[in-house]
Design an enzyme around this catalytic site. Sequence first.
Site, short mmCIF file in Angstrom:
data_model
loop_
_atom_site.label_atom_id
_atom_site.label_comp_id
_atom_site.label_asym_id
_atom_site.label_seq_id
_atom_site.Cartn_x
_atom_site.Cartn_y
_atom_site.Cartn_z
N GLY A 16 32.06 32.26 29.98
CA GLY A 16 32.29 33.08 31.18
C GLY A 16 32.83 34.44 30.81
N GLY A 19 33.27 37.58 33.06
CA GLY A 19 34.13 37.53 34.24
C GLY A 19 35.31 38.47 34.15
N TYR A 142 35.92 24.22 45.78
CA TYR A 142 36.17 24.95 44.52
C TYR A 142 37.48 24.49 43.89
CZ TYR A 142 37.55 28.89 41.56
OH TYR A 142 37.97 29.66 40.51
N LYS A 146 38.30 22.45 40.34
CA LYS A 146 39.11 23.09 39.30
C LYS A 146 40.32 22.23 38.93
CE LYS A 146 37.50 27.15 38.10
NZ LYS A 146 37.26 27.49 36.70
N ASN A 171 48.09 35.63 41.42
CA ASN A 171 47.31 36.72 42.06
C ASN A 171 47.06 37.83 41.05
OD1 ASN A 171 47.46 35.57 44.81
ND2 ASN A 171 49.64 36.04 44.63
N HIS A 185 39.73 40.61 46.78
CA HIS A 185 41.14 40.43 47.12
C HIS A 185 41.73 41.76 47.56
CE1 HIS A 185 41.58 36.24 46.19
NE2 HIS A 185 40.85 36.41 45.10
N TRP A 208 44.01 45.25 56.65
CA TRP A 208 43.98 44.00 57.40
C TRP A 208 45.37 43.43 57.66
CZ3 TRP A 208 39.78 40.72 54.39
CH2 TRP A 208 38.56 41.41 54.45
N ASP A 275 46.24 37.26 58.40
CA ASP A 275 47.28 37.53 57.40
C ASP A 275 47.18 36.55 56.23
OD1 ASP A 275 48.71 39.72 58.18
OD2 ASP A 275 50.23 38.60 59.31
P1 GDP Z 1 45.16 35.70 49.60
O1 GDP Z 1 46.23 36.13 48.66
O2 GDP Z 1 44.46 34.45 49.19
O3 GDP Z 1 45.65 35.66 51.03
O4 GDP Z 1 43.99 36.77 49.56
P2 GDP Z 1 43.78 38.34 49.78
O5 GDP Z 1 44.09 39.08 48.53
O6 GDP Z 1 42.37 38.47 50.31
O7 GDP Z 1 44.75 38.82 50.96
C1 GDP Z 1 46.12 39.01 50.80
C2 GDP Z 1 46.70 39.71 52.01
O8 GDP Z 1 46.28 41.08 52.04
C3 GDP Z 1 46.31 39.12 53.39
O9 GDP Z 1 47.46 39.12 54.20
C4 GDP Z 1 45.30 40.13 53.91
O10 GDP Z 1 45.26 40.17 55.33
C5 GDP Z 1 45.88 41.43 53.37
N1 GDP Z 1 44.92 42.54 53.31
C6 GDP Z 1 45.14 43.77 53.83
N2 GDP Z 1 44.05 44.54 53.70
C7 GDP Z 1 43.11 43.80 53.07
C8 GDP Z 1 41.78 44.06 52.64
O11 GDP Z 1 41.22 45.14 52.83
N3 GDP Z 1 41.14 43.06 51.98
C9 GDP Z 1 41.74 41.85 51.73
N4 GDP Z 1 41.04 40.90 51.06
N5 GDP Z 1 42.99 41.57 52.15
C10 GDP Z 1 43.67 42.52 52.80
#
Ligand code: GDP
Length: 321
Positions: A16, A19, A142, A146, A171, A185, A208, A275
């Site tokens: 991989g 990646g 998934y 894993k 993360n 992410h 978001w 969220d």
């Molecule tokens: P998580 O750690 O599995 O929840 O995955 P994410 O990295 O997708 O999201 C982390 C947090 O960032 C969540 O609360 C999302 O709502 C927030 N967030 C804010 N803006 C964004 C965006 O543009 N994309 C994503 N993926 N998350 C966002």
Amino acid sequence: MDNKLDLRAKKVLVTGADGFLAHHVVAELKKRPPLTLIRADRAGYDLREGGAVRALLSDYSPDVVINMAGLVGGILVNEQRPAEFFYDNLMMGALVLHESWRMGVEKYLACICGCCYPDGAPSPIKEDMLWDGYPQRGSAPYAIAKKVIAVQSEAYRRQYGFNSIVLVPGNVYGPHENFNLNDSHVVPALIRKFYEAMRDNRSSVKVWGSGSPVRDFVYAGDAAAAIVLALEEYEGGDIINISSGSATSIRELVEIISDLFGYTGRIDWDRSRPDGQAVKVFDNTRMKQTLGYECRTSLREGIRKTIEWFSECYPRGIVRS
Ligand code: GDP
């Protein structure tokens, strides 16, 4: 440490290898010349097939295998293709470990992921919580495929004395990540949004959720350094979280990114977007105690490096987006 594996004299296979995190692991391995590096990516061998896995291992006879292969993607694609996410990851995980044992590989390392932990696991998430509940439903096929790797690895260690270890990077963010806005992410998504807002002179950026969720972000270079250190020094059946251990809210993250871009426009919080979990922080006590490792890159510095990489590569069309 007495038993330290001297990688300089070894032939190391990374599966991989194209990646995101694997890119950083390869860079870390290259700091140990004259280590012989073998990179297998998805174009070469179909690791869901036993014959192909055996062919790969007999073609190269590696001393060490780092299995970074897997079918990965965001929550959307996990929900659309759950069967593939289950089957491909289960087969790749089980076959590469099994055949590596059969071929007499000296040291084996696999990574699982933070989403293997139970949905809503209380933070800081400790390794011992892995089996306390079902993972988040959308990515469970998934995640379950894993997490059985942790069981397989420990079983082979116990029955055969196979020197296999399993790590759980949290993360992770950094260069080479997926910057596709539907599927990425938060860190790559925000870097891309602010980059485009600056480029196009936009007066606002949409983010978001509410900004209150908390995560611990680990720079990919640090995660890779911990992974290679574990490969050299750790010989145990317990999984180890790889994480920064420091908690950051999405609001703080947005401040760092907008500040590094020098963005002065408006931030629109799109509360129609979820969220997710309120707090997801991984306990890194075992990493610190067992590996003696602490992440060195501050969030600001890691984001700065990622922005630098993105700003150079995105206009050239060489970013996954
Ligand atoms: P998580 O750690 O599995 O929840 O995955 P994410 O990295 O997708 O999201 C982390 C947090 O960032 C969540 O609360 C999302 O709502 C927030 N967030 C804010 N803006 C964004 C965006 O543009 N994309 C994503 N993926 N998350 C966002």
